[in-house]
Scaffold this active site. Structure first.
Site, PDB file in Angstrom:
ATOM      1  N   GLN A  11       0.826  -8.925  -6.536  1.00 55.23           N
ATOM      2  CA  GLN A  11       1.558 -10.090  -7.045  1.00 55.23           C
ATOM      3  C   GLN A  11       2.611 -10.614  -6.065  1.00 55.23           C
ATOM      4  O   GLN A  11       2.802 -11.822  -5.960  1.00 55.23           O
ATOM      5  CB  GLN A  11       2.150  -9.840  -8.423  1.00 55.23           C
ATOM      6  N   ASP A  37      -6.565  -0.964   4.803  1.00 56.61           N
ATOM      7  CA  ASP A  37      -6.550   0.036   3.731  1.00 56.61           C
ATOM      8  C   ASP A  37      -5.575   1.143   4.109  1.00 56.61           C
ATOM      9  O   ASP A  37      -5.825   1.923   5.032  1.00 56.61           O
ATOM     10  CB  ASP A  37      -7.964   0.601   3.537  1.00 56.61           C
ATOM     11  N   LEU A  38      -4.472   1.199   3.381  1.00 56.47           N
ATOM     12  CA  LEU A  38      -3.420   2.162   3.729  1.00 56.47           C
ATOM     13  C   LEU A  38      -3.845   3.617   3.526  1.00 56.47           C
ATOM     14  O   LEU A  38      -3.191   4.526   4.041  1.00 56.47           O
ATOM     15  CB  LEU A  38      -2.160   1.882   2.911  1.00 56.47           C
ATOM     16  N   ALA A  61       1.271  -0.969  -1.968  1.00 56.04           N
ATOM     17  CA  ALA A  61       1.808   0.294  -2.485  1.00 56.04           C
ATOM     18  C   ALA A  61       0.950   0.762  -3.640  1.00 56.04           C
ATOM     19  O   ALA A  61       0.166  -0.018  -4.190  1.00 56.04           O
ATOM     20  CB  ALA A  61       3.246   0.083  -2.977  1.00 56.04           C
ATOM     21  N   THR A 102      12.148   0.259  -4.532  1.00 60.54           N
ATOM     22  CA  THR A 102      12.272   0.127  -5.976  1.00 60.54           C
ATOM     23  C   THR A 102      13.569   0.682  -6.561  1.00 60.54           C
ATOM     24  O   THR A 102      14.162   1.607  -5.989  1.00 60.54           O
ATOM     25  CB  THR A 102      11.078   0.860  -6.628  1.00 60.54           C
ATOM     26  N   TYR A 126       6.430   8.306  -8.611  1.00 63.75           N
ATOM     27  CA  TYR A 126       6.445   6.992  -7.936  1.00 63.75           C
ATOM     28  C   TYR A 126       7.766   6.816  -7.177  1.00 63.75           C
ATOM     29  O   TYR A 126       7.774   6.477  -5.992  1.00 63.75           O
ATOM     30  CB  TYR A 126       6.256   5.884  -8.984  1.00 63.75           C
ATOM     31  N   TRP A 151      11.366  -4.399 -11.720  1.00 59.96           N
ATOM     32  CA  TRP A 151      10.772  -5.096 -12.881  1.00 59.96           C
ATOM     33  C   TRP A 151      10.127  -6.423 -12.460  1.00 59.96           C
ATOM     34  O   TRP A 151      10.441  -7.498 -12.989  1.00 59.96           O
ATOM     35  CB  TRP A 151      11.833  -5.342 -13.943  1.00 59.96           C
TER      36      TRP A 151
HETATM   37  N1  LIG Z   1       5.890  -4.307  -9.642  1.00 52.33           N
HETATM   38  C1  LIG Z   1       7.147  -3.911  -9.806  1.00 52.33           C
HETATM   39  O1  LIG Z   1       7.708  -3.950 -10.907  1.00 52.33           O
HETATM   40  C2  LIG Z   1       7.942  -3.423  -8.620  1.00 52.33           C
HETATM   41  C3  LIG Z   1       9.254  -2.990  -8.819  1.00 52.33           C
HETATM   42  C4  LIG Z   1       9.991  -2.534  -7.721  1.00 52.33           C
HETATM   43  C5  LIG Z   1       9.407  -2.501  -6.470  1.00 52.33           C
HETATM   44  N2  LIG Z   1       8.127  -2.901  -6.314  1.00 52.33           N
HETATM   45  C6  LIG Z   1       7.544  -2.810  -4.982  1.00 52.33           C
HETATM   46  O2  LIG Z   1       7.244  -4.126  -4.536  1.00 52.33           O
HETATM   47  C7  LIG Z   1       6.055  -4.114  -3.733  1.00 52.33           C
HETATM   48  C8  LIG Z   1       5.082  -5.142  -4.248  1.00 52.33           C
HETATM   49  O3  LIG Z   1       4.754  -4.828  -5.587  1.00 52.33           O
HETATM   50  P1  LIG Z   1       3.737  -5.712  -6.441  1.00 52.33           P
HETATM   51  O4  LIG Z   1       4.349  -5.843  -7.780  1.00 52.33           O
HETATM   52  O5  LIG Z   1       3.307  -6.903  -5.695  1.00 52.33           O
HETATM   53  O6  LIG Z   1       2.545  -4.672  -6.572  1.00 52.33           O
HETATM   54  P2  LIG Z   1       1.037  -4.894  -6.932  1.00 52.33           P
HETATM   55  O7  LIG Z   1       0.826  -6.222  -7.572  1.00 52.33           O
HETATM   56  O8  LIG Z   1       0.569  -3.673  -7.630  1.00 52.33           O
HETATM   57  O9  LIG Z   1       0.363  -4.968  -5.491  1.00 52.33           O
HETATM   58  C9  LIG Z   1       0.277  -3.846  -4.687  1.00 52.33           C
HETATM   59  C10 LIG Z   1      -0.866  -4.056  -3.752  1.00 52.33           C
HETATM   60  O10 LIG Z   1      -1.027  -2.875  -2.981  1.00 52.33           O
HETATM   61  C11 LIG Z   1      -2.397  -2.785  -2.724  1.00 52.33           C
HETATM   62  N3  LIG Z   1      -2.876  -1.458  -2.389  1.00 52.33           N
HETATM   63  C12 LIG Z   1      -3.041  -0.397  -3.200  1.00 52.33           C
HETATM   64  N4  LIG Z   1      -3.612   0.594  -2.524  1.00 52.33           N
HETATM   65  C13 LIG Z   1      -3.830   0.131  -1.271  1.00 52.33           C
HETATM   66  C14 LIG Z   1      -4.413   0.675  -0.104  1.00 52.33           C
HETATM   67  N5  LIG Z   1      -4.959   1.886  -0.081  1.00 52.33           N
HETATM   68  N6  LIG Z   1      -4.453  -0.087   1.008  1.00 52.33           N
HETATM   69  C15 LIG Z   1      -3.969  -1.339   1.004  1.00 52.33           C
HETATM   70  N7  LIG Z   1      -3.427  -1.928  -0.070  1.00 52.33           N
HETATM   71  C16 LIG Z   1      -3.369  -1.179  -1.186  1.00 52.33           C
HETATM   72  C17 LIG Z   1      -3.095  -3.248  -3.974  1.00 52.33           C
HETATM   73  O11 LIG Z   1      -4.359  -3.692  -3.558  1.00 52.33           O
HETATM   74  P3  LIG Z   1      -5.594  -4.023  -4.523  1.00 52.33           P
HETATM   75  O12 LIG Z   1      -5.267  -5.378  -5.105  1.00 52.33           O
HETATM   76  O13 LIG Z   1      -6.741  -4.034  -3.601  1.00 52.33           O
HETATM   77  O14 LIG Z   1      -5.612  -2.938  -5.563  1.00 52.33           O
HETATM   78  C18 LIG Z   1      -2.191  -4.334  -4.457  1.00 52.33           C
HETATM   79  O15 LIG Z   1      -2.677  -5.584  -4.078  1.00 52.33           O
HETATM   80  C19 LIG Z   1       5.563  -2.674  -3.759  1.00 52.33           C
HETATM   81  O16 LIG Z   1       6.028  -2.020  -2.610  1.00 52.33           O
HETATM   82  C20 LIG Z   1       6.220  -2.072  -4.971  1.00 52.33           C
HETATM   83  O17 LIG Z   1       6.400  -0.680  -4.832  1.00 52.33           O
HETATM   84  C21 LIG Z   1       7.381  -3.373  -7.348  1.00 52.33           C
END
Ligand SMILES: NC(=O)c1ccc[n+]([C@@H]2O[C@H](COP(=O)([O-])OP(=O)(O)OC[C@H]3O[C@@H](n4cnc5c(N)ncnc54)[C@H](OP(=O)(O)O)[C@@H]3O)[C@@H](O)[C@H]2O)c1
Length: 294
Positions: A11, A37-38, A61, A102, A126, A151
């Site tokens: 997202q 691919d991480l 992540a 996070t 996590y 969030w």
């Molecule tokens: N979401 C939250 O509430 C939140 C809160 C605090 C911090 N964060 C941090 O903000 C960042 C962005 O979060 P987000 O909400 O955008 O997360 P997200 O929508 O879950 O996106 C994470 C992406 O990481 C990719 N991923 C997973 N495994 C992978 C791999 N092996 N190699 C390459 N890519 C891989 C996923 O790919 P696929 O689409 O292919 O599965 C997904 O597109 C992250 O670092 C997260 O920890 C998020």
């Protein structure tokens, strides 16, 4: 400025792509699986060397907070080891990296907004792996910026606001946790802030390099208040809203323990970059409008 974003389908990455239209000076390349691919050592370096960006933003992540309790090794690989590898690869081409982290690196036991200097103490796998990721990034590339957010919601992927929005289509009542508070953050707002940093760095300033920041949406909320706001925003668009019933977190069993109060203090970011994200209620309204227009 050429900017490489990992995790293209997530997202935040999709929000970066959307908001990059407002930043014509930035050429954004977003790469996701199966290419970058991480889980595969060397994959990040391969793509960073291929594109030779001027800035790397690592959004990829393992964000499955409950799942990470079960697959801790995979979470550690993606959130910690690979984050270090992305940062190291950026260092190889001599460019900065922005690493997303996070609020879950904190235990969230205080009731004050949490500053960057507060002691970390993750309560779940996590949070532990993301904290290890921060440490790996700092060790691998002195030219980094670590941005802790919280969030996160958007019109894309899986997130709480979208879940509530969709559930209201079918359900009359939803039980939602009311005794955990945090900083709801729109990925679209976050993306704009990140692109503003990129623009600044392109202009030659070095503000924030080597630093850790907190950045959350304006204000604070409980999951219950957030769900209520989604329903209000739906009703404003003449869509049906479900009744939200507040419950304590103990009545909503989840595998991973979460902090009860993880509101982020974003004032250091405001001071250094002059950017304050809009109030979360306003941004929820915007995301709900986008969801309604799908
Ligand atoms: N979401 C939250 O509430 C939140 C809160 C605090 C911090 N964060 C941090 O903000 C960042 C962005 O979060 P987000 O909400 O955008 O997360 P997200 O929508 O879950 O996106 C994470 C992406 O990481 C990719 N991923 C997973 N495994 C992978 C791999 N092996 N190699 C390459 N890519 C891989 C996923 O790919 P696929 O689409 O292919 O599965 C997904 O597109 C992250 O670092 C997260 O920890 C998020």
């Amino acid at each position: 400025m050429k900017l490489l974003v990992t995790g293209a389908h997530g997202q935040l990455a999709r929000s970066l792509v959307e908001r990059s239209r407002l930043f014509p000076e930035i050429e954004l390349v977003a790469i996701g699986r199966p290419k970058l691919d991480l889980a595969v050592p060397g994959s990040a370096e391969e793509w960073i060397l291929k594109h030779r960006p001027e800035l790397v933003i690592n959004t990829a992540a393992d964000t499955d907070v409950d799942g990470a309790e079960e697959h801790q090794q995979l979470a550690f690989r993606l959130n910690a080891e690979a984050a270090g590898e992305v940062a190291a690869a950026a260092a190889v081409v001599g460019v900065p990296v922005i690493q997303l982290s996070t609020d879950y690196v904190f235990a969230g036991t205080a009731t004050e907004p949490i500053a960057e200097s507060a002691p970390t103490r993750p309560l779940n796998a996590y949070g532990r792996t993301k904290l290890a990721g921060e440490q790996a990034v700092r060790a691998a590339n002195a030219d980094h910026l670590i941005l802790r957010t919280a969030w996160v919601y958007s019109p894309y992927g899986r997130n709480f606001v979208k879940t509530m929005y969709d559930a209201a289509e079918e359900r009359d009542e939803l039980r939602v946790v009311a005794d955990q508070r945090g900083s709801p953050t729109s990925a679209l707002d976050l993306a704009e802030a990140l692109l503003a940093i990129a623009r600044r760095w392109k202009g030659g300033t070095t503000t924030g390099r080597g630093e850790t920041y907190h950045l959350g949406g304006g204000g604070e909320a409980s999951w219950y208040e957030l769900a209520e706001e989604v329903m209000s925003a739906r009703r404003r668009l003449a869509l049906r809203g479900a009744r939200i019933i507040p419950i304590p977190w103990k009545e909503w069993p989840m595998r991973a323990v979460r902090p009860t109060h993880s509101v982020l203090d974003s004032s250091k970011f405001a001071r250094d970059f002059g950017i304050v994200l809009p109030d979360w209620r306003q941004s929820v309204g915007e995301v709900v409008k986008q969801l309604a227009a799908r």
